[in-house]
Design a protein around this motif. Structure first.
Motif, PDB file in Angstrom:
ATOM      1  N   VAL A  15       0.862  -0.755  -0.300  1.00 32.20           N
ATOM      2  CA  VAL A  15      -0.312  -0.133  -0.153  1.00 32.20           C
ATOM      3  C   VAL A  15       1.246   0.917  -0.296  1.00 32.20           C
ATOM      4  N   TYR A  16       2.238   1.165   0.842  1.00 25.35           N
ATOM      5  CA  TYR A  16       3.255   2.628   1.331  1.00 25.35           C
ATOM      6  C   TYR A  16       3.087   2.615   0.163  1.00 25.35           C
ATOM      7  N   ALA A  17       4.194   1.353  -0.794  1.00 28.50           N
ATOM      8  CA  ALA A  17       4.899   1.929  -1.837  1.00 28.50           C
ATOM      9  C   ALA A  17       3.724   2.308  -3.440  1.00 28.50           C
ATOM     10  N   LEU A  18       2.769   1.949  -3.408  1.00 26.60           N
ATOM     11  CA  LEU A  18       1.277   2.365  -4.674  1.00 26.60           C
ATOM     12  C   LEU A  18       1.511   4.008  -3.963  1.00 26.60           C
ATOM     13  N   VAL A  19       0.769   4.335  -2.917  1.00 29.68           N
ATOM     14  CA  VAL A  19       0.668   4.997  -2.056  1.00 29.68           C
ATOM     15  C   VAL A  19       2.048   6.590  -2.576  1.00 29.68           C
ATOM     16  N   CYS A  20       3.007   6.118  -2.514  1.00 33.48           N
ATOM     17  CA  CYS A  20       3.971   7.288  -2.515  1.00 33.48           C
ATOM     18  C   CYS A  20       3.855   7.328  -4.077  1.00 33.48           C
ATOM     19  N   ALA A  21       3.861   6.345  -5.219  1.00 34.41           N
ATOM     20  CA  ALA A  21       3.957   6.648  -6.504  1.00 34.41           C
ATOM     21  C   ALA A  21       3.429   7.445  -7.461  1.00 34.41           C
ATOM     22  N   ILE A  22       1.392   8.137  -6.302  1.00 31.32           N
ATOM     23  CA  ILE A  22       0.562   8.750  -6.858  1.00 31.32           C
ATOM     24  C   ILE A  22       1.568   9.878  -6.134  1.00 31.32           C
ATOM     25  N   PRO A  23       1.317  11.442  -8.074  1.00 33.13           N
ATOM     26  CA  PRO A  23       1.549  11.858  -8.544  1.00 33.13           C
ATOM     27  C   PRO A  23       1.547  13.518  -7.540  1.00 33.13           C
ATOM     28  N   PRO A  24       1.613  14.216  -7.163  1.00 31.81           N
ATOM     29  CA  PRO A  24       1.365  15.446  -6.351  1.00 31.81           C
ATOM     30  C   PRO A  24      -0.108  16.048  -7.506  1.00 31.81           C
ATOM     31  N   GLY A  25      -0.808  16.699  -6.751  1.00 28.11           N
ATOM     32  CA  GLY A  25      -2.594  17.082  -7.519  1.00 28.11           C
ATOM     33  C   GLY A  25      -2.999  16.175  -8.092  1.00 28.11           C
ATOM     34  N   ARG A  26      -2.390  14.805  -8.026  1.00 28.75           N
ATOM     35  CA  ARG A  26      -3.589  13.381  -8.475  1.00 28.75           C
ATOM     36  C   ARG A  26      -4.219  12.687  -6.772  1.00 28.75           C
ATOM     37  N   LEU A  35      -7.723  -2.891  -5.302  1.00 29.84           N
ATOM     38  CA  LEU A  35      -7.894  -2.922  -6.635  1.00 29.84           C
ATOM     39  C   LEU A  35      -6.899  -3.260  -6.806  1.00 29.84           C
ATOM     40  N   GLU A  36      -5.689  -2.216  -7.355  1.00 27.57           N
ATOM     41  CA  GLU A  36      -4.280  -2.063  -7.968  1.00 27.57           C
ATOM     42  C   GLU A  36      -3.785  -3.030  -7.055  1.00 27.57           C
ATOM     43  N   LEU A  37      -3.751  -3.712  -5.815  1.00 22.56           N
ATOM     44  CA  LEU A  37      -2.802  -5.045  -5.227  1.00 22.56           C
ATOM     45  C   LEU A  37      -3.791  -5.659  -5.252  1.00 22.56           C
ATOM     46  N   GLY A  38      -4.492  -6.367  -5.688  1.00 24.92           N
ATOM     47  CA  GLY A  38      -4.955  -7.310  -6.119  1.00 24.92           C
ATOM     48  C   GLY A  38      -6.160  -7.929  -5.013  1.00 24.92           C
ATOM     49  N   ALA A  39      -6.546  -6.879  -4.188  1.00 23.78           N
ATOM     50  CA  ALA A  39      -7.026  -7.236  -2.628  1.00 23.78           C
ATOM     51  C   ALA A  39      -8.403  -6.436  -3.168  1.00 23.78           C
ATOM     52  N   PRO A  40      -9.212  -7.498  -4.530  1.00 21.97           N
ATOM     53  CA  PRO A  40     -10.071  -5.973  -4.569  1.00 21.97           C
ATOM     54  C   PRO A  40     -10.856  -5.619  -3.358  1.00 21.97           C
ATOM     55  N   ALA A  41     -11.999  -6.445  -2.014  1.00 19.03           N
ATOM     56  CA  ALA A  41     -12.084  -6.526  -0.843  1.00 19.03           C
ATOM     57  C   ALA A  41     -11.823  -5.495   0.104  1.00 19.03           C
ATOM     58  N   ALA A  42     -10.565  -4.876  -0.662  1.00 18.06           N
ATOM     59  CA  ALA A  42      -9.885  -4.730   0.686  1.00 18.06           C
ATOM     60  C   ALA A  42      -9.223  -2.580   0.956  1.00 18.06           C
ATOM     61  N   ALA A  43     -10.719  -2.219   0.132  1.00 15.98           N
ATOM     62  CA  ALA A  43     -10.466  -1.033   0.862  1.00 15.98           C
ATOM     63  C   ALA A  43     -10.033  -0.579   2.217  1.00 15.98           C
ATOM     64  N   ARG A  44     -10.888  -1.596   3.210  1.00 13.16           N
ATOM     65  CA  ARG A  44     -10.839  -0.842   4.560  1.00 13.16           C
ATOM     66  C   ARG A  44      -9.667  -1.482   5.091  1.00 13.16           C
ATOM     67  N   ALA A  45      -8.738  -2.286   4.810  1.00 12.84           N
ATOM     68  CA  ALA A  45      -7.563  -2.764   4.644  1.00 12.84           C
ATOM     69  C   ALA A  45      -6.171  -1.391   4.376  1.00 12.84           C
ATOM     70  N   VAL A  46      -6.862  -0.973   3.520  1.00 13.36           N
ATOM     71  CA  VAL A  46      -6.205   0.081   3.098  1.00 13.36           C
ATOM     72  C   VAL A  46      -6.308   1.149   3.555  1.00 13.36           C
ATOM     73  N   GLY A  47      -7.319   1.394   4.384  1.00 16.49           N
ATOM     74  CA  GLY A  47      -7.275   3.151   5.539  1.00 16.49           C
ATOM     75  C   GLY A  47      -6.742   1.929   6.467  1.00 16.49           C
ATOM     76  N   TYR A  48      -7.066   1.230   7.348  1.00 20.74           N
ATOM     77  CA  TYR A  48      -5.936   0.647   8.283  1.00 20.74           C
ATOM     78  C   TYR A  48      -4.662   1.156   7.572  1.00 20.74           C
ATOM     79  N   ALA A  49      -3.966   0.810   6.706  1.00 22.84           N
ATOM     80  CA  ALA A  49      -2.764   0.962   6.697  1.00 22.84           C
ATOM     81  C   ALA A  49      -2.135   2.141   6.313  1.00 22.84           C
ATOM     82  N   LEU A  50      -2.972   3.675   6.025  1.00 24.69           N
ATOM     83  CA  LEU A  50      -2.706   4.003   6.116  1.00 24.69           C
ATOM     84  C   LEU A  50      -2.397   5.051   7.224  1.00 24.69           C
ATOM     85  N   ALA A  51      -3.867   4.656   8.229  1.00 25.33           N
ATOM     86  CA  ALA A  51      -3.912   4.956   9.783  1.00 25.33           C
ATOM     87  C   ALA A  51      -3.364   4.825  11.073  1.00 25.33           C
ATOM     88  N   TRP A  52      -1.763   3.699  10.496  1.00 22.58           N
ATOM     89  CA  TRP A  52      -1.620   3.475  11.236  1.00 22.58           C
ATOM     90  C   TRP A  52      -0.086   4.237  10.627  1.00 22.58           C
TER      91      TRP A  52
END
Length: 113
Positions: A15-26, A35-52
């Motif tokens: 998650v962190y690696a992908l988020v680091c790739a998002i350009p400024p302003g996007r 979905l990009e990480l191959g875990a389409p049902a894991a949106a909440r887990a993405v939120g947890y990752a960012l919260a940590w």
């Protein structure tokens, strides 16, 4: 982000690696990251990752928004305001409902930049 001695990167590290790739302003949505990480049902887990993430992290967590183009920091007024301010500093415009136009600001890794 992963350490070869530990084996493959964890979901959070990916998650962190992908988020680091998002350009400024996007932005990306939580579900889109999952979905990009191959875990389409894991949106909440993405939120947890960012919260940590620790304060002062270099991971641009503010570039991940909800599926409506809004900020999803319920009950966290200051953090929500910080996220909006950081996005606005990168040129992102919010409407009166506090949403950004995903058609304009959403980033897809296949776009490159």
């Amino acid at each position: 982000m992963g350490d070869a001695r530990k084996g493959p990167p964890t979901f959070y590290e990916r998650v962190y690696a992908l988020v680091c790739a998002i350009p400024p302003g996007r932005v990306m949505t939580y579900g889109q990251v999952a979905l990009e990480l191959g875990a389409p049902a894991a949106a909440r887990a993405v939120g947890y990752a960012l919260a940590w993430l620790p304060p002062g992290t270099e991971v641009p967590w503010w570039r991940v928004v909800n599926a409506r183009g809004g900020i999803s920091l319920r009950g966290r007024g200051e953090e929500a305001e910080l996220q909006r301010r950081l996005l606005e500093d990168e040129g992102v415009v919010f409407d009166r409902e506090g949403r950004l136009d995903l058609r304009r600001y959403r980033w897809f890794p296949s776009d490159g930049g």
